[in-house]
Design an enzyme around this catalytic site. Structure first.
Site, PDB file in Angstrom:
ATOM      1  N   GLY A  48       0.839  -1.189   0.000  1.00 45.00           N
ATOM      2  CA  GLY A  48       0.000   0.000   0.000  1.00 45.00           C
ATOM      3  C   GLY A  48       0.872   1.237   0.000  1.00 45.00           C
ATOM      4  O   GLY A  48       0.843   2.028   0.928  1.00 45.00           O
ATOM      5  N   TYR A  53      -0.387   7.346   4.259  1.00 44.23           N
ATOM      6  CA  TYR A  53       0.630   6.882   5.200  1.00 44.23           C
ATOM      7  C   TYR A  53       1.594   5.875   4.567  1.00 44.23           C
ATOM      8  O   TYR A  53       2.762   5.802   4.950  1.00 44.23           O
ATOM      9  CB  TYR A  53      -0.031   6.277   6.431  1.00 44.23           C
ATOM     10  CG  TYR A  53      -0.454   7.301   7.457  1.00 44.23           C
ATOM     11  CD1 TYR A  53       0.433   8.270   7.903  1.00 44.23           C
ATOM     12  CD2 TYR A  53      -1.741   7.288   8.003  1.00 44.23           C
ATOM     13  CE1 TYR A  53       0.055   9.208   8.850  1.00 44.23           C
ATOM     14  CE2 TYR A  53      -2.125   8.221   8.956  1.00 44.23           C
ATOM     15  CZ  TYR A  53      -1.217   9.177   9.378  1.00 44.23           C
ATOM     16  OH  TYR A  53      -1.587  10.097  10.326  1.00 44.23           O
ATOM     17  N   GLU A  75      -3.043   0.898  -8.864  1.00 42.87           N
ATOM     18  CA  GLU A  75      -3.353   2.215  -9.401  1.00 42.87           C
ATOM     19  C   GLU A  75      -3.626   2.137 -10.899  1.00 42.87           C
ATOM     20  O   GLU A  75      -3.239   1.174 -11.570  1.00 42.87           O
ATOM     21  CB  GLU A  75      -2.184   3.179  -9.137  1.00 42.87           C
ATOM     22  CG  GLU A  75      -1.863   3.401  -7.667  1.00 42.87           C
ATOM     23  CD  GLU A  75      -2.937   4.150  -6.904  1.00 42.87           C
ATOM     24  OE1 GLU A  75      -3.869   4.694  -7.546  1.00 42.87           O
ATOM     25  OE2 GLU A  75      -2.870   4.188  -5.662  1.00 42.87           O
ATOM     26  N   ALA A 112      -2.946  -6.620  -4.150  1.00 44.00           N
ATOM     27  CA  ALA A 112      -2.073  -7.057  -3.053  1.00 44.00           C
ATOM     28  C   ALA A 112      -2.689  -8.194  -2.249  1.00 44.00           C
ATOM     29  O   ALA A 112      -1.976  -8.871  -1.498  1.00 44.00           O
ATOM     30  CB  ALA A 112      -1.770  -5.879  -2.124  1.00 44.00           C
ATOM     31  N   LEU A 139      -2.692  -0.886   3.563  1.00 42.81           N
ATOM     32  CA  LEU A 139      -3.715  -0.994   2.527  1.00 42.81           C
ATOM     33  C   LEU A 139      -5.025  -0.356   2.987  1.00 42.81           C
ATOM     34  O   LEU A 139      -5.418  -0.502   4.139  1.00 42.81           O
ATOM     35  CB  LEU A 139      -3.986  -2.456   2.186  1.00 42.81           C
ATOM     36  CG  LEU A 139      -2.983  -3.199   1.305  1.00 42.81           C
ATOM     37  CD1 LEU A 139      -3.541  -4.572   0.965  1.00 42.81           C
ATOM     38  CD2 LEU A 139      -2.664  -2.431   0.042  1.00 42.81           C
ATOM     39  N   ALA A 140      -5.687   0.311   2.059  1.00 41.88           N
ATOM     40  CA  ALA A 140      -7.036   0.825   2.304  1.00 41.88           C
ATOM     41  C   ALA A 140      -7.870   0.487   1.079  1.00 41.88           C
ATOM     42  O   ALA A 140      -7.678   1.070   0.013  1.00 41.88           O
ATOM     43  CB  ALA A 140      -7.007   2.332   2.543  1.00 41.88           C
ATOM     44  N   TYR A 235     -16.376   5.471  14.008  1.00 44.75           N
ATOM     45  CA  TYR A 235     -15.025   4.987  13.724  1.00 44.75           C
ATOM     46  C   TYR A 235     -14.600   3.935  14.750  1.00 44.75           C
ATOM     47  O   TYR A 235     -14.692   2.748  14.500  1.00 44.75           O
ATOM     48  CB  TYR A 235     -14.021   6.157  13.675  1.00 44.75           C
ATOM     49  CG  TYR A 235     -12.837   5.868  12.794  1.00 44.75           C
ATOM     50  CD1 TYR A 235     -12.582   6.638  11.665  1.00 44.75           C
ATOM     51  CD2 TYR A 235     -11.975   4.809  13.054  1.00 44.75           C
ATOM     52  CE1 TYR A 235     -11.506   6.372  10.830  1.00 44.75           C
ATOM     53  CE2 TYR A 235     -10.904   4.536  12.243  1.00 44.75           C
ATOM     54  CZ  TYR A 235     -10.665   5.317  11.130  1.00 44.75           C
ATOM     55  OH  TYR A 235      -9.605   5.030  10.315  1.00 44.75           O
TER      56      TYR A 235
END
Length: 396
Positions: A48, A53, A75, A112, A139-140, A235
């Site tokens: 990621g 980050y 991407e 990934a 990773l997001a 959250y």
């Protein structure tokens, strides 16, 4: 092509190659200005690696510690008629800077979560890096296909236990309104954990261990945001929070499976910052705008690169790492100070549409949002014609 930002709701649907490159250069310059990270990593895998980050981690490892870096990301490449994704342009700029600095760096674009990509990464590590001593997991993704079963799971951003109605900064209309989010059911909770929890991080470490490419005494960390009372309903104490709790389970599993290597596995608790992921979460634009107001007044504001450079120098490779009550590397201690949170709560209760600019730093929030996509940077001429078909060097 002349590129102007196209914003829909909480996302920007295009990116500017020159602006993204300038943003990457700014982050590299910051890391260099802090000086070298003592006893830093030498061979780093960043899962990621193209935005937020993860990108900051790659920059810090390379330009703060002189490390070799292998970046994993997913991407979209640009064409002469259509811009690439921001992460594509970020990676192209990072790679160019690494090449100019004489730093070994290569890139893999793909899923990934898949076994195929893990195998490709391991092949590259064996052939060109030696054993890795730092693995960053950042990773997001909104969905994940399980590599074993082939089933695809989708995550949701919902509270647990009850429907929540809360104050919200509507970034499309630039007003303060309310948002109501229904409670998640058990299947939605489980699916979110499956996508955003620790299972894939654990699978990566297992694959690296089995391939014998983990260095003795390696470190690995995954990133989390915990927050406090204001953000907990959607959250911390919600579906995404449950997924982040699963990182703690994965931490223990990774430590146990790599005990013979004396490896270190941590979850790092980081600041709320403007990322493509955080922009999509109800509550967060207003909370972050208010946080920026308070921390900038105090001189304690930290963006993504400041947080990660501090994480490396103070905690991951510092002599006296700081831990929170849950055993996480505690990098967001400035945000979570009681006095800071109390002032944020006062603003939160008072702010309305007419006082957004007076009481919060929404202007700063919005500028950081634009910079994620290469816009809003003073040194860039946004009326100039630019090449959108940018290549990434050393793309495997």
């Amino acid at each position: 092509m002349v590129i102007k930002p196209k914003i829909r709701g909480f996302i920007c649907t295009n990116a500017h190659p020159v602006g993204c490159a300038e943003h990457v250069k700014e982050q590299i310059a910051y890391v260099k200005a802090q000086g070298p990270i003592h006893n830093g990593p030498k061979n780093v895998l960043v899962i990621g690696a193209s935005t937020g980050y993860g990108l900051a981690s790659r920059i810090t490892a390379a330009f703060g510690a002189g490390a070799k870096t292998l970046g994993i990301f997913f991407e979209k490449e640009g064409t002469e008629k259509k811009p690439a994704s921001a992460g594509w342009y970020n990676t192209a700029a990072f790679q160019q800077a690494a090449d100019e600095a004489g730093l070994w760096s290569k890139n893999i674009n793909g899923d990934a979560f898949s076994d195929e990509l893990k195998a490709k990464a391991i092949e590259t590590i064996k052939a060109e890096m030696g054993k890795v001593d730092l693995i960053i997991y950042s990773l997001a993704s909104p969905r994940r296909t399980d590599p074993k079963s082939g089933e695809t799971f989708s995550s949701v951003l919902k509270p647990i236990g009850q429907t929540i109605t809360t104050k919200n900064l509507n970034t499309s209309k630039r007003i303060i309104d309310e948002v109501t989010v229904e409670a998640a059911n058990e299947e939605e909770i489980a699916n979110t954990v499956k996508v955003m929890g620790g299972e894939d991080w654990e699978l990566w470490l297992e694959a690296l261990k089995e391939a014998d490419v983990l260095a003795e005494g390696f470190k690995t960390t995954a990133y989390t945001y915990i927050g406090k009372e204001l953000t907990w309903p959607i959250y911390g104490h919600a579906t995404i929070g449950k997924a982040k709790e699963d990182l703690d389970r994965a931490t223990d599993a990774i430590k146990a499976s790599t005990a013979h290597l004396n490896g270190e596995a941590y979850v790092a608790s980081l600041n709320a910052v403007v990322t493509q992921a955080s922009s999509a979460i109800p509550i967060m634009p207003l909370y972050i705008s208010t946080l920026f107001k308070v921390t900038k007044e105090d001189g304690t504001y930290e963006g993504t690169i400041e947080q990660i450079q501090g994480l490396f120098s103070e905690n991951l490779y510092g002599e006296t790492p700081r831990f929170d009550d849950g055993g996480h590397l505690f990098q967001n201690y400035k945000e979570l100070e009681d006095g800071v949170q109390a002032r944020i709560k006062v603003i939160w209760d008072k702010v309305d549409t007419d006082s957004i600019d007076e009481l919060t730093d929404y202007a700063g929030y919005h500028n950081e949002f634009l910079k994620l996509f290469g816009f809003g940077i003073e040194s860039v001429d946004y009326d100039a014609d630019v090449d959108t078909a940018v290549k990434i060097n050393h793309l495997i």
